[in-house]
Design a protein around this motif. Structure first.
Motif, PDB file in Angstrom:
ATOM      1  N   LYS A  88      81.600  46.351  22.111  1.00 34.56           N
ATOM      2  CA  LYS A  88      81.409  45.418  23.178  1.00 34.56           C
ATOM      3  C   LYS A  88      80.963  43.374  22.075  1.00 34.56           C
ATOM      4  O   LYS A  88      80.076  44.061  21.391  1.00 34.56           O
ATOM      5  CB  LYS A  88      80.013  45.351  24.316  1.00 34.56           C
ATOM      6  N   LYS A  90      79.787  40.537  22.331  1.00 44.99           N
ATOM      7  CA  LYS A  90      79.975  38.877  23.189  1.00 44.99           C
ATOM      8  C   LYS A  90      79.304  37.239  22.489  1.00 44.99           C
ATOM      9  O   LYS A  90      78.835  37.568  21.340  1.00 44.99           O
ATOM     10  CB  LYS A  90      78.312  39.568  23.681  1.00 44.99           C
ATOM     11  N   GLU A  95      82.329  37.787  27.167  1.00 39.48           N
ATOM     12  CA  GLU A  95      81.757  39.757  26.803  1.00 39.48           C
ATOM     13  C   GLU A  95      82.997  39.518  26.702  1.00 39.48           C
ATOM     14  O   GLU A  95      84.281  39.660  28.032  1.00 39.48           O
ATOM     15  CB  GLU A  95      80.829  40.429  27.561  1.00 39.48           C
ATOM     16  N   GLU A 229      76.549  40.593  18.310  1.00 40.60           N
ATOM     17  CA  GLU A 229      76.764  39.369  18.500  1.00 40.60           C
ATOM     18  C   GLU A 229      77.401  38.141  18.307  1.00 40.60           C
ATOM     19  O   GLU A 229      77.609  38.526  17.379  1.00 40.60           O
ATOM     20  CB  GLU A 229      75.331  39.393  19.234  1.00 40.60           C
TER      21      GLU A 229
END
Length: 443
Positions: A88, A90, A95, A229
């Motif tokens: 994932k 983000k 996302e 992130e």
């Protein structure tokens, strides 16, 4: 005596025979026992011929008692879990979800930490065969206590296709890119500046994101989700509203005269319109030749008078050198010395000898850099037959200095130019600019 001896010998023989018989019986029973035990042990070991002994692991999973098909299934399942591992990414409040398989991973199997080129089938055979070369007794000990077996741990590692990762990140960066909004400054009819607000832009840090995706293999719990992130970098607009709001003072101006109602005059007006409203931040460069565009009919220029090798000729865009000359004298009064300045081949009438600047595509240009600590705004306009250039900046842009260009004429065809620097009305220094020689007009 003979009879007694005979009886004794006979008795001894019987005892010896009995002992021999007993020994043979014991030996026979022992052989039978060991053969039975050996057969029993072989039968017991044979049961483990196709299954794995203890102390063998795939990850943390012990393989004791598993057969080849089961081991291959576990290997394939582990590799499948790696490929299907969720990644994932983000950024801000957005996302995007992918799997490791998106990045075409190369998966390596490690045996006790060492890479192997074995297939899953070969790895299963290796695990099952290990410790089978030991003696029957040793194998029985391993069967009874799996921890006595040779310890083998199968682990995995993977690397991602660098080109695919880079392409993925580049596409993602395009999708999440937010362009900055540039501030705009304009001079209203009331001679007051109006500034629109600038807005910072954003872009994802591509190199950091590439590294983060490539390093997902460092987290070797294949069942875990990899959360990355994306770091967003701020993109500052080139024209910042806070900086442009500092532009509030006229710091220099200069004017020349021309005949507006002529082809030459039209060319001057056309080129000037392309300069008017130019904003240069500190360190920005400016080229008259580039800004006024190539002098062609398509760009709106007409045939006007121009200099060529000591002669006055007709040329498309003739007259635009007056734009460069007017600009040159304006920037000098703002304390800005040009990076590139070329003189005309012959003297001009609208400025003192030696204070002109020419522009010719490919050979002559007026180029300068905003060396002030403030932005500058250039107002360029014509008022009737007057060509007026003005430079606005911060009220402290010149730091109390004033500048005045000066020409020292040596003859009708030669002059030296200086820039005199004043403070509080006193001459501080004179900066040499250039010395020029001009041709006399032919014909």
């Amino acid at each position: 005596m003979k009879m007694i001896r005979k009886r004794v010998l006979k008795k001894i023989f019987k005892i010896f025979l009995m002992l021999f018989t007993i020994i043979c019986l014991i030996l026979g029973l022992t052989v039978v026992f060991f053969k039975i035990r050996e057969k029993t042990q072989k039968t017991q070991i044979e049961k483990y011929h196709a299954i794995c002994y203890g102390n063998k692991y795939i990850g943390n999973l012990c393989l004791q008692g598993m057969n080849k098909e089961q081991i291959i299934y576990i290997l394939e399942n582990e590799i499948s879990e790696i490929k299907n591992r969720v990644v994932k990414v983000k950024w801000n409040d957005q996302e995007i979800v992918n799997t490791i398989d998106t990045f075409n991973p190369t998966i390596k199997v490690l045996i006790n930490g060492n890479p192997t080129e074995y297939t899953n089938d070969q790895i299963a055979d290796f695990l099952i065969k290990t410790d089978k070369e030991k003696t029957i007794g040793k194998q029985l000990e391993v069967i009874k206590n799996g921890k006595l077996g040779s310890k083998i741990i199968i682990t995995f590692d993977y690397s991602l296709n660098g080109e695919i990762v880079q392409e993925y990140v580049s596409n993602l960066a395009q999708n999440c890119f937010v362009a900055p909004v540039e501030a705009n400054i304009s001079l209203a009819d009331n001679d007051q500046f109006e500034v629109t607000e600038s807005v910072d832009g954003q872009k994802i840090n591509e190199s950091m994101l590439v590294d983060a995706i490539q390093n997902t293999s460092d987290k070797n719990d294949w069942k875990s989700v990899v959360n990355i992130e994306g770091k967003m970098d701020i993109i500052k607009p080139h024209y910042n509203s806070n900086d442009l709001k500092k532009v509030n003072t006229l710091i220099s101006s200069f004017q020349t005269h021309f005949i507006a109602a002529s082809s030459r005059g039209r060319n001057i007006i056309k080129g000037t319109s392309r300069i008017n409203g130019t904003v240069l931040m500190p360190g920005d460069e400016f080229s008259v030749d580039q800004v006024i565009l190539p002098r062609t009919i398509e760009n709106g220029y007409l045939i006007g008078k121009a200099f060529l090798n000591g002669r006055v000729v007709d040329s498309v865009g003739g007259g635009v050198c007056q734009i460069a000359t007017t600009m040159y004298n304006t920037i000098l009064r703002a304390g800005i010395i040009p990076d590139v300045r070329k003189a005309h081949s012959m003297s001009v009438s609208y400025v003192p000898l030696g204070l002109d600047a020419a522009v010719t595509t490919g050979s002559k240009d007026l180029m300068f850099t905003n060396t002030l600590s403030y932005p500058i705004y250039i107002e360029a306009e014509n008022n009737g037959n007057s060509l007026i250039y003005k430079i606005y900046s911060g009220e402290n842009a010149l730091e109390g200095y004033t500048y005045e260009p000066r020409s020292v004429r040596h003859s009708s065809f030669s002059a030296t130019a200086y820039l005199d620097v004043y403070k509080d009305g006193s001459l501080i220094k004179s900066i040499f600019l250039h010395k020029d020689r001009y041709l006399s007009k032919k014909g």
